[in-house]
Design a protein around this motif. Structure first.
Motif, short mmCIF file in Angstrom:
data_model
loop_
_atom_site.label_atom_id
_atom_site.label_comp_id
_atom_site.label_asym_id
_atom_site.label_seq_id
_atom_site.Cartn_x
_atom_site.Cartn_y
_atom_site.Cartn_z
N ILE A 125 42.88 43.79 37.03
CA ILE A 125 41.53 43.36 37.37
C ILE A 125 41.41 41.85 37.19
CG2 ILE A 125 39.09 43.56 36.76
CD1 ILE A 125 39.65 46.42 35.93
N THR A 126 40.93 41.17 38.22
CA THR A 126 40.82 39.72 38.20
C THR A 126 39.35 39.32 38.33
OG1 THR A 126 42.99 39.48 39.24
CG2 THR A 126 41.52 37.57 39.32
N SER A 147 28.92 35.88 34.60
CA SER A 147 29.08 36.77 33.46
C SER A 147 29.74 38.06 33.91
CB SER A 147 27.73 37.08 32.80
OG SER A 147 26.87 37.76 33.71
N ILE A 148 30.18 38.85 32.93
CA ILE A 148 30.84 40.11 33.21
C ILE A 148 30.26 41.19 32.32
CG2 ILE A 148 32.68 39.44 31.60
CD1 ILE A 148 34.57 41.28 33.11
N GLY A 185 33.70 52.32 31.82
CA GLY A 185 34.79 51.43 32.21
C GLY A 185 34.56 50.67 33.50
N GLU A 186 33.39 50.80 34.12
CA GLU A 186 33.13 50.07 35.36
C GLU A 186 32.87 48.60 35.04
OE1 GLU A 186 31.05 53.62 37.99
OE2 GLU A 186 29.81 52.40 36.66
N VAL A 187 33.58 47.73 35.77
CA VAL A 187 33.51 46.29 35.53
C VAL A 187 32.64 45.64 36.61
CG1 VAL A 187 34.84 44.18 35.21
CG2 VAL A 187 35.83 46.39 34.54
N PHE A 188 31.59 44.97 36.16
CA PHE A 188 30.68 44.27 37.07
C PHE A 188 30.68 42.78 36.75
CE2 PHE A 188 29.13 48.59 36.76
CZ PHE A 188 28.81 48.93 38.07
N VAL A 189 30.60 41.95 37.78
CA VAL A 189 30.47 40.51 37.59
C VAL A 189 29.17 40.05 38.24
CG1 VAL A 189 32.94 40.04 37.43
CG2 VAL A 189 31.84 40.06 39.67
N TYR A 190 28.61 38.98 37.69
CA TYR A 190 27.35 38.42 38.19
C TYR A 190 27.58 36.97 38.57
CZ TYR A 190 25.24 42.57 36.11
OH TYR A 190 24.92 43.87 35.80
N PHE A 191 26.98 36.59 39.69
CA PHE A 191 27.10 35.23 40.19
C PHE A 191 25.75 34.52 40.12
CE2 PHE A 191 30.27 37.88 42.27
CZ PHE A 191 31.44 37.16 42.09
N ASP A 192 25.77 33.22 40.15
CA ASP A 192 24.53 32.45 40.14
C ASP A 192 23.69 32.79 41.37
OD1 ASP A 192 25.12 31.13 37.78
OD2 ASP A 192 26.17 29.50 38.79
N GLY A 193 22.41 32.99 41.12
CA GLY A 193 21.49 33.30 42.20
C GLY A 193 21.43 34.75 42.57
N GLY A 247 24.76 43.10 39.99
CA GLY A 247 26.17 42.88 39.71
C GLY A 247 27.05 43.45 40.80
N GLN A 248 28.23 42.88 40.93
CA GLN A 248 29.22 43.34 41.90
C GLN A 248 30.39 43.98 41.17
OE1 GLN A 248 30.61 40.34 44.66
NE2 GLN A 248 32.58 41.38 44.94
N GLN A 249 30.67 45.24 41.48
CA GLN A 249 31.76 45.94 40.80
C GLN A 249 33.10 45.47 41.35
OE1 GLN A 249 31.47 50.20 40.79
NE2 GLN A 249 33.42 50.51 39.72
N ILE A 250 34.01 45.09 40.44
CA ILE A 250 35.33 44.60 40.85
C ILE A 250 36.46 45.51 40.38
CG2 ILE A 250 34.57 42.20 40.93
CD1 ILE A 250 35.94 41.82 38.20
N GLY A 251 36.13 46.58 39.70
CA GLY A 251 37.17 47.49 39.25
C GLY A 251 36.68 48.43 38.19
#
Length: 261
Positions: free
Chosen positions: A140-141, A148-149, A155-163, A167-171
């Motif tokens: 997972i990258t 933030s993460i 175990g679901e991994v979400f990342v957040y972007f500015d604006g 969250g977007q799940q990446i793995g």
């Protein structure tokens, strides 16, 4: 005299017990460390008269035999896989397993290894790795521009972007269990490897099929009970002293025998 050799095996056994205890105490602050316990078994017996033998004088079966033990040996050093207490750290990539299960990482050889140490970091490319740089299974990258993460209990991994608020799940992280955890081979560095005794790894989603759940921002502390370890060390010391006294007594008896004229 046989007593010298028997007591020597007892001293060796107590020495190994102290070594195991000292390793436990040394790792009292090691993340997710499980305490070890030395286990012993008696050695072969000399059968001077076997139980159930026939008495030569009466022809009757003797109710008990004459068996002289030859000492003790180390049978195993087993791992007590117990849940350690969880300590909050607040780190995005600090993960604790609450329940059964191991994280899988990939060794430089390409072979899998397993750990409950959830102290993870990310490389310059965003790949999640452990303290030794071994990548977490799934490779997972985390995107470079992620703000933030979040990792949920499953175990679901979400990342957040500015604006962005969603969250977007990446793995998804998985956990691995074994039929016999005590059969795992310790590699050091908080890592284990599967063996024939442990059985094949059973990988799956956290929280299902008996696997534990994940806690982000927490680390599992060592399960070592320091008070119990000190008590075991004192007991081992006393056992060592008693065996040394047996050697002294046997030496005195042997010395007396050699002085007889």
């Amino acid at each position: 005299m046989q007593a010298l050799r028997i007591a020597a095996t007892g001293m060796d056994a107590q020495q190994k017990r102290v070594e195991v205890v000292s390793n436990n105490i040394a790792n009292m602050s090691t993340t997710a460390y499980d305490a070890r316990r030395a286990e012993f078994a008696d050695l072969h017996y000399q059968q001077l008269r076997a139980p159930g033998a026939i008495s030569s004088s009466t022809g009757l079966v003797v109710p008990s035999g004459v068996e002289i033990g030859l000492g003790v040996r180390t049978a195993a050093v087993s791992v007590n896989h117990a849940q350690g207490s969880l300590r909050q750290t607040g780190g995005d990539l600090d993960l604790a397993v609450e329940g059964h299960g191991y994280f899988e990482v990939t060794l430089p050889s390409g072979d899998p290894a397993f750990t409950r140490d959830g102290t993870f970091k990310k490389t310059g490319e965003g790949l999640i790795v452990n303290n030794d740089g071994y990548p977490l299974a799934g490779n997972i990258t985390i995107p470079q521009d992620a703000r933030s993460i979040t990792i949920n209990n499953s175990g679901e991994v979400f990342v957040y972007f500015d604006g962005q608020t969603a969250g977007q799940q990446i793995g998804t992280l998985t956990l691995t269990t074994f039929v016999n955890e005590k059969g795992l081979e310790a590699l050091g560095g908080n890592l284990y490897r599967e063996t024939q005794a442990s059985g094949s790894p059973l990988q799956g989603e956290p929280g299902l099929d008996g696997r534990g759940t994940l806690r982000q921002g927490f680390l599992e502390e060592s399960s070592v009970d320091v008070v119990a370890q000190i008590a075991d060390m004192i007991e081992a010391q006393r056992g060592y002293e008693l065996n040394s006294k047996v050697i002294s007594a046997a030496d005195e008896m042997l010395s007396s025998a050699t002085r007889i004229r």
